[in-house]
Design an enzyme around this catalytic site. Structure first.
Site, PDB file in Angstrom:
ATOM      1  N   HIS A 121     100.014   3.885  76.746  1.00  0.00           N
ATOM      2  CA  HIS A 121     100.657   2.740  76.095  1.00  0.00           C
ATOM      3  C   HIS A 121     101.709   3.197  75.087  1.00  0.00           C
ATOM      4  O   HIS A 121     101.560   4.228  74.444  1.00  0.00           O
ATOM      5  CB  HIS A 121      99.634   1.801  75.461  1.00  0.00           C
ATOM      6  CG  HIS A 121      98.690   2.454  74.482  1.00  0.00           C
ATOM      7  ND1 HIS A 121      98.988   2.594  73.148  1.00  0.00           N
ATOM      8  CD2 HIS A 121      97.457   2.985  74.655  1.00  0.00           C
ATOM      9  CE1 HIS A 121      97.957   3.181  72.544  1.00  0.00           C
ATOM     10  NE2 HIS A 121      97.026   3.437  73.428  1.00  0.00           N
ATOM     11  N   ASP A 134     102.712   1.353  72.472  1.00  0.00           N
ATOM     12  CA  ASP A 134     102.482   0.857  71.110  1.00  0.00           C
ATOM     13  C   ASP A 134     101.511   1.743  70.353  1.00  0.00           C
ATOM     14  O   ASP A 134     100.773   2.544  70.941  1.00  0.00           O
ATOM     15  CB  ASP A 134     101.936  -0.579  71.149  1.00  0.00           C
ATOM     16  CG  ASP A 134     100.614  -0.693  71.910  1.00  0.00           C
ATOM     17  OD1 ASP A 134     100.518  -0.156  73.040  1.00  0.00           O
ATOM     18  OD2 ASP A 134      99.661  -1.301  71.374  1.00  0.00           O
ATOM     19  N   ASP A 170      97.094   8.828  69.579  1.00  0.00           N
ATOM     20  CA  ASP A 170      96.856   7.602  70.363  1.00  0.00           C
ATOM     21  C   ASP A 170      98.145   6.798  70.438  1.00  0.00           C
ATOM     22  O   ASP A 170      98.438   6.048  69.516  1.00  0.00           O
ATOM     23  CB  ASP A 170      95.723   6.823  69.698  1.00  0.00           C
ATOM     24  CG  ASP A 170      95.286   5.608  70.495  1.00  0.00           C
ATOM     25  OD1 ASP A 170      95.815   5.373  71.591  1.00  0.00           O
ATOM     26  OD2 ASP A 170      94.427   4.865  69.993  1.00  0.00           O
ATOM     27  N   GLU A 200      98.511  -2.314  74.055  1.00  0.00           N
ATOM     28  CA  GLU A 200      97.114  -1.943  74.335  1.00  0.00           C
ATOM     29  C   GLU A 200      96.252  -2.168  73.114  1.00  0.00           C
ATOM     30  O   GLU A 200      95.105  -2.592  73.214  1.00  0.00           O
ATOM     31  CB  GLU A 200      97.036  -0.467  74.769  1.00  0.00           C
ATOM     32  CG  GLU A 200      95.681  -0.049  75.346  1.00  0.00           C
ATOM     33  CD  GLU A 200      94.662   0.410  74.315  1.00  0.00           C
ATOM     34  OE1 GLU A 200      93.477   0.505  74.663  1.00  0.00           O
ATOM     35  OE2 GLU A 200      95.043   0.660  73.148  1.00  0.00           O
ATOM     36  N   GLU A 201      96.823  -1.905  71.944  1.00  0.00           N
ATOM     37  CA  GLU A 201      96.036  -2.012  70.713  1.00  0.00           C
ATOM     38  C   GLU A 201      95.727  -3.467  70.354  1.00  0.00           C
ATOM     39  O   GLU A 201      94.974  -3.734  69.428  1.00  0.00           O
ATOM     40  CB  GLU A 201      96.739  -1.281  69.553  1.00  0.00           C
ATOM     41  CG  GLU A 201      96.999   0.208  69.812  1.00  0.00           C
ATOM     42  CD  GLU A 201      95.733   1.060  69.942  1.00  0.00           C
ATOM     43  OE1 GLU A 201      94.625   0.511  69.792  1.00  0.00           O
ATOM     44  OE2 GLU A 201      95.875   2.269  70.210  1.00  0.00           O
ATOM     45  N   ASP A 259      94.082   6.825  82.920  1.00  0.00           N
ATOM     46  CA  ASP A 259      94.568   6.296  81.642  1.00  0.00           C
ATOM     47  C   ASP A 259      94.024   7.187  80.523  1.00  0.00           C
ATOM     48  O   ASP A 259      93.300   8.149  80.768  1.00  0.00           O
ATOM     49  CB  ASP A 259      94.087   4.842  81.481  1.00  0.00           C
ATOM     50  CG  ASP A 259      94.865   4.069  80.406  1.00  0.00           C
ATOM     51  OD1 ASP A 259      95.882   4.572  79.890  1.00  0.00           O
ATOM     52  OD2 ASP A 259      94.447   2.931  80.083  1.00  0.00           O
ATOM     53  N   HIS A 295      93.894   5.932  64.842  1.00  0.00           N
ATOM     54  CA  HIS A 295      93.739   4.623  64.174  1.00  0.00           C
ATOM     55  C   HIS A 295      93.525   4.762  62.663  1.00  0.00           C
ATOM     56  O   HIS A 295      93.239   3.769  62.007  1.00  0.00           O
ATOM     57  CB  HIS A 295      92.561   3.808  64.741  1.00  0.00           C
ATOM     58  CG  HIS A 295      92.779   3.329  66.147  1.00  0.00           C
ATOM     59  ND1 HIS A 295      92.257   2.150  66.615  1.00  0.00           N
ATOM     60  CD2 HIS A 295      93.454   3.852  67.180  1.00  0.00           C
ATOM     61  CE1 HIS A 295      92.602   1.983  67.883  1.00  0.00           C
ATOM     62  NE2 HIS A 295      93.329   3.022  68.235  1.00  0.00           N
TER      63      HIS A 295
HETATM   64 ZN    ZN Z   1      95.206   4.249  72.944  1.00  0.00          ZN
END
Ligand code: ZN
Ligand code: NAG
Ligand code: NAG
Ligand code: NAG
Ligand code: NAG
Length: 602
Positions: free
Chosen positions: A180, A182, A215, A249-250, A278, A570
């Protein structure tokens, strides 16, 4: 705790065992036959303990049986090394200082492009906060010119990027790699708490720091780097390669992956993709003194339960014994007192992880190892395994549904009784369970409390449930009623089969080659041998793959990275080791080559 498992679950487990009995029975028969042959062979050689005649297995036979069962359920992957050729420089090219410098520069440029996705974003085209993704696309096109030139780029819902590198043989199902674009937002007030700016792409000689470094720029840029390197070597795959890059995705992928899925279904059809990889999984980990790679072949389900308790309220000076807040507290207490049962069967990828850990984990307690091997055939073995899992909160929820009371809301004024109290409970739904089981449990607990306090219930279907002495909710007011809703309901993902499965074999063989022969482990325990056991695993959270179930039966979530090389996804101080990022590039490169060699041999 143990009582809990026994009370409620062994019986239920037995039922579940029946549903998966076919395969385990045939395996059992096979191992019994082999065991019989071994026993016969031993007969001639040695004095036979009487125990054999009474149907107990001698310990040495049990040992052989254990090994066979484990090898059966966790077959050793054959290492896959792409052929040397004058065309391809191979993965050693990624270990050079020049390549590392190049890789750092392209990956860090991506980290400097901050592309957050927010839960409250409006539709694409209306909310201007999406516009940063135009810059990200420009960066990709400029940084990976061969991919830009040689692949077909489709824009899906504006910012969803689908690169299709057409293969020579259009009859082969395409393979798909996803990531992803984002990242998780960085709240303003946390920026000063970062050791190095989240947006600066600071490299300290070992780690690249910044939001998204882990991420999942690591994956997205790693995939692009590998594809670009192959194209620069004149690579033209047999099988088409699709790259699918969503952009929310987030916040659950409704704008990105959901649209990409729709597009690909329309263009290629259901089950049209050979396999898809993925982000996710547990990378490379040392467990029980051995090294494992843990791609996820499943994801737990999800459901939020919302319970409203509606009452008439009143003045605080003449309260009932329990206000609606008190009643809800009683309900929460009742719900929390019973955890969800632990269950383990072949329906759960974690079952195979246990078998792999038992097979390869050098320091695993022999009793546990034996119990894991025999959990399908022995009740006491299964109980032992479930107790072990139940004792460790880090593994308990791989075999059971979790419940977390996360939000409570009620009461407005200190002199007024609360009229509407709401509680929200988050669940991650285990394999061998379902969102229906969660709803049934909630309804049953709510019914108990409703009866206790003379309340009615409106169930998940909006049906007014009578039975508490009243036929209609309207008749029993002012006592009040419970209202139940579920949100974001999603069952456990279809499990990807790994036994005798070509795409799993190629994935595992590639992992073994790259992570045994190329990767170095600067922080690893030197006592751990370098061979990697590749094992299925299960994710407790969801990735963009939740949108891709219809495209392929072979879904993997696997970020190719060793442990201790990435931190704080995150969170503050997100960072990844450059050398570990390079390992990922090598993995994607060899994966594409191994798939291609396999296609040419067939
Ligand atoms: Zn991710
Ligand atoms: C490293 O990469 C940067 C940016 O691409 C470049 O300016 C620099 O010359 C490179 N250094 C080496 C030693 O290759
Ligand atoms: C394309 O792949 C199919 C399936 O493996 C194979 O039967 C066929 O011979 C291939 N075609 C060419 C032109 O290589
Ligand atoms: C109670 O509160 C919830 C959450 O705010 C709301 O959705 C629901 O409609 C309310 N019910 C009544 C009867 O006011
Ligand atoms: C691999 O597993 C999938 C389901 O996950 C199945 O459809 C496929 O036939 C299996 N076998 C091979 C050889 O790929």
């Amino acid at each position: 705790m143990i009582q809990d498992i026994e009370d409620r679950d062994l019986k239920k487990d037995g039922e579940l065992d029946l549903s998966s009995k076919k395969t385990s029975t045939s395996r059992k028969i096979l191992s019994t036959v082999v065991l019989g042959a071994i026993t016969l062979a031993l007969l001639g050689a040695k004095f036979l303990p009487t125990a054999v005649f009474s149907g107990c297995k001698s310990s040495s036979n049990q040992e052989i049986d254990t090994q066979m069962i484990l090898e059966d359920l966790c077959p050793t992957a054959e290492k896959l090394i792409p052929e040397e050729s004058t065309q391809f420089a191979g993965i050693t090219q990624f270990g050079t200082p020049e390549y590392k410098n190049h890789s750092l520069s392209v990956w860090r440029d991506a980290v400097r492009l901050y592309t957050p996705s927010f839960d409250d974003l409006g539709p694409v085209g209306e909310d201007s906060r999406w516009d940063v993704f135009f810059k990200f696309e420009d960066y990709l096109m400029k940084t990976f010119p061969l991919m830009a030139k040689k692949s077909e780029l489709v824009h899906v819902n504006t910012h969803g990027l689908v690169f299709i590198l057409h293969g020579k043989n259009e009859t082969l199902k395409p393979m798909m790699l996803t990531a992803h674009q984002d990242v998780v937002p960085v709240p303003d007030d946390t920026v000063p708490r970062w050791k190095h700016s989240p947006f600066g792409g600071y490299f300290d000689g070992k780690f690249l720091w910044g939001r998204g470094s882990s991420d999942c720029r690591n994956n997205l840029i790693g995939i692009m780097e590998a594809a670009e390197a192959l194209l620069s070597e004149g690579f033209k795959p047999e099988r088409s390669l699709i790259l699918g890059f969503g952009f929310d995705e987030e916040c659950s992928g409704e704008q990105g992956a959901a649209h990409i899925n729709e597009y690909l279904l329309k263009r290629f059809g259901e089950d049209s993709i050979e396999f898809l990889i993925d982000e996710g999984g547990l990378g490379i980990q040392d467990l029980y003194g051995s090294r494992f790679s843990l791609p996820a072949t499943g994801e737990k389900g999800y459901v939020d339960i919302v319970i409203n308790l509606v009452t008439n309220g009143g003045h605080s000076s003449v309260p009932p014994d329990h206000t609606s807040i008190g009643i809800i507290s009683d309900l929460i207490q009742t719900i929390e007192t019973k955890r969800y049962p632990l269950r383990i069967s072949e329906n759960n990828p974690f079952y195979f992880q246990l078998k792999c850990e038992a097979k390869s984990g050098r320091t695993m307690d022999p009793l546990l190892r034996d119990s894991i091997a025999h959990l399908d055939s022995s009740c006491s073995a299964k109980t032992r395994v479930l107790e072990m899992l139940d004792d460790d909160i880090n593994v308990r929820y791989l075999a059971s549904t979790s419940q977390a009371v996360d939000i409570i809301d009620g009461g407005l004024k200190i002199n007024a009784l609360p009229e509407n109290v709401t509680v929200k409970i988050n669940h991650r739904v285990a394999y061998d369970s379902s969102t229906d089981e969660v709803k049934a449990k909630i309804l049953s607990k709510v019914s108990v409390i409703a009866e206790k306090y003379n309340l009615a219930v409106r169930d998940f279907a909006g049906k007014e449930i009578s039975g508490f002495g009243h036929s209609k909710i309207s008749e029993i007011l002012p006592s009040g009623y419970f209202e139940l809703h579920s949100e974001q309901e999603l069952g456990p993902a279809p499990i990807t089969k790994t036994l005798n499965n070509k795409s799993w074999d190629i994935l595992s063989g590639t992992i073994r080659h790259v992570f045994e022969d190329f990767v170095s482990y600067p922080d690893a325990d030197p006592a751990v041998p370098s061979d990697v056991t590749v094992s299925p695993s299960v994710m407790t959270g969801n990735t963009d793959t939740k949108h891709y179930w219809a495209l392929t039966k072979n879904l993997y979530r696997f970020t190719p990275i060793r442990q201790n090389a990435r931190f704080n996804a995150h969170a503050i101080d997100e960072r990844v080791e450059l050398n570990a990022h390079i390992d990922g590039v090598a993995f994607y490169y060899d994966l594409l080559r191994n798939v291609d060699e396999n296609d040419r041999q067939n």
